[in-house]
Scaffold this active site. Structure first.
Site, PDB file in Angstrom:
ATOM      1  N   HIS A  68      -3.907   6.554  10.259  1.00 25.78           N
ATOM      2  CA  HIS A  68      -4.837   6.020   9.384  1.00 25.78           C
ATOM      3  C   HIS A  68      -5.575   5.293  10.487  1.00 25.78           C
ATOM      4  O   HIS A  68      -5.985   4.280  10.701  1.00 25.78           O
ATOM      5  CB  HIS A  68      -3.830   4.786   8.718  1.00 25.78           C
ATOM      6  CG  HIS A  68      -4.679   4.264   7.575  1.00 25.78           C
ATOM      7  ND1 HIS A  68      -4.195   4.012   6.293  1.00 25.78           N
ATOM      8  CD2 HIS A  68      -6.081   4.164   7.386  1.00 25.78           C
ATOM      9  CE1 HIS A  68      -5.290   3.326   5.635  1.00 25.78           C
ATOM     10  NE2 HIS A  68      -6.359   3.810   6.237  1.00 25.78           N
ATOM     11  N   ARG A 117      -6.436   7.696   0.577  1.00 27.28           N
ATOM     12  CA  ARG A 117      -5.399   6.671   0.557  1.00 27.28           C
ATOM     13  C   ARG A 117      -4.121   7.383   0.301  1.00 27.28           C
ATOM     14  O   ARG A 117      -4.194   8.606  -0.754  1.00 27.28           O
ATOM     15  CB  ARG A 117      -5.437   5.645  -0.660  1.00 27.28           C
ATOM     16  CG  ARG A 117      -6.177   4.391  -0.282  1.00 27.28           C
ATOM     17  CD  ARG A 117      -5.585   3.522   0.746  1.00 27.28           C
ATOM     18  NE  ARG A 117      -6.589   2.339   1.115  1.00 27.28           N
ATOM     19  CZ  ARG A 117      -7.529   2.233   2.082  1.00 27.28           C
ATOM     20  NH1 ARG A 117      -7.538   3.462   2.717  1.00 27.28           N
ATOM     21  NH2 ARG A 117      -8.150   1.175   2.212  1.00 27.28           N
ATOM     22  N   GLU A 137       2.979   4.074   4.005  1.00 24.16           N
ATOM     23  CA  GLU A 137       2.824   3.775   5.484  1.00 24.16           C
ATOM     24  C   GLU A 137       3.612   2.626   5.988  1.00 24.16           C
ATOM     25  O   GLU A 137       3.778   1.607   5.115  1.00 24.16           O
ATOM     26  CB  GLU A 137       1.367   3.636   5.557  1.00 24.16           C
ATOM     27  CG  GLU A 137       0.350   4.781   5.215  1.00 24.16           C
ATOM     28  CD  GLU A 137      -0.967   4.237   5.485  1.00 24.16           C
ATOM     29  OE1 GLU A 137      -1.346   3.355   6.045  1.00 24.16           O
ATOM     30  OE2 GLU A 137      -1.733   5.388   5.165  1.00 24.16           O
TER      31      GLU A 137
END
Ligand code: NAD
Length: 322
Positions: free
Chosen positions: A286, A239, A268
């Site tokens: 991602h 993450r 993000e």
């Protein structure tokens, strides 16, 4: 019963829900729902379940908008997008999709590690730009991965699979840090349990696989980047906020470390200023679990969790809330 799905997902999971006679509404938007769109969508009907994504922030306000929903089934193994205390307070079940994406994320981690060490993205841009004028002994020199030391931070499902590939496929030595020690893994793979600092100081590649928690936020900061070898590479498929991204940009500019390969970002989809201008970094959006096979299994798993909850059973992948 009525189920809302916040984004188009592979059909297998939807089919499972429909086969059980459930009414399934899937967001028709080609993109992430804004907060307003998300809340408005949940108000359409008294939904019994919601299949949500890591891009959906799930908290008290959401639970109050759709008080009929017994379960929020997250389409991800991570669940840092969900306020678990709010879920507990409202008596809502939370589930995730562990295991089915382990292999795929481990593969993507290795793809990034090999790509940054062998300068694949740079070489691809160079070749496509017509700069290849013939073989050169000093052209685009990278580094070997084989026989090097890999530091794993978080030796869970994904971290241990990455370590497995490293040892079995690349004859690497593995150092790891985790809140739990795994002596069986150490014996089987010759891995060594170390502190975070020792892992950072001793590794040629450092790969992060811990969940995002208050205690793992900015686990990699200025000080810790300085502990890494100047020849080392950082890989993050976990993450984004686990790494202080602005600091990482500085470390890459100053050559505090040699390179980084990232699939996840602190804010993000925004990227830290300067990140895209660097040659010693590889960025993927991602997509570490994004294979047809795995995304299909994730949709089935999320559907199975919902089906179980709506039948009054404990879903197979319920997230335990303390
Ligand atoms: P897991 O729960 O099996 O492994 C996590 C490991 O981290 C465990 O061994 C745990 O003991 C350890 N850990 C927890 N807190 C820690 C701490 N403070 N310090 C050190 N170690 C700690 O989870 P997993 O299935 O291996 O997934 C790991 C993470 O990868 C997920 O939480 C998710 O955020 C991320 N992920 C990202 C993608 C992607 O698309 N990029 C896909 C899947 C998973």
């Amino acid at each position: 019963m009525k189920i809302y799905v916040t984004r188009k997902i592979p059909q297998k999971g939807i089919d499972k829900l429909v086969a059980k006679g459930h009414e399934v509404d899937v967001s028709q938007k080609d993109g992430v729902l804004t907060r307003e769109e998300f809340l408005a969508a949940l108000k359409q009907k008294p939904y019994d379940a919601v299949l949500c994504l890591l891009t959906d922030k799930i908290d008290k306000e959401v639970f109050e908008v759709v008080p009929t929903a017994k379960i929020f089934a997250n389409y991800a193994v991570g669940f840092d997008n969900i306020n678990l205390n709010d879920a507990k307070e409202k008596g809502v079940m939370i589930t995730n999709t562990p295991g089915v994406l382990t292999e795929t994320v481990a593969e993507h981690t290795f793809a990034l590690m090999l790509a940054i060490a062998h300068r694949i993205s740079e070489a691809d841009r160079f070749t496509k730009a017509g700069k290849f004028q013939g073989w050169g002994p000093m052209m685009l020199l990278g580094n070997d991965v084989s026989h090097k030391t890999l530091g794993i931070i978080g030796l869970g499902r994904i971290g241990s699979r990455v370590a497995y590939h490293a040892v079995k496929g690349f004859d690497m030595k593995v150092l790891y840090y985790d809140v739990k020690r795994d002596e069986n893994f150490e014996k089987e793979y010759g891995a060594e349990f170390k502190s975070v600092e020792e892992v950072l100081r001793g590794s040629d590649f450092v790969s992060i696989h811990v969940p995002l928690l208050p205690e793992t936020r900015h686990l990699i900061n200025t000080e810790r980047l300085k502990m890494m070898k100047p020849s080392a590479y950082l890989i993050n498929t976990s993450r984004g906020p686990i790494v202080d991204e602005a600091t990482l940009v500085e470390a890459l500019k100053n050559k505090t470390i040699k390179g980084a390969a990232l699939d996840v970002f602190e804010n993000e989809p925004a990227l830290a200023p300067g990140l895209t201008e660097l040659d010693n970094v590889i960025l993927t959006p991602h997509i570490a679990s994004a294979t047809e096979e795995t995304r299909s299994k994730m949709s089935e798993m999320a559907a199975e969790n919902i089906i179980a909850a709506l039948e009054g059973k404990t879903p197979p992948n319920i997230v335990k809330i303390n």
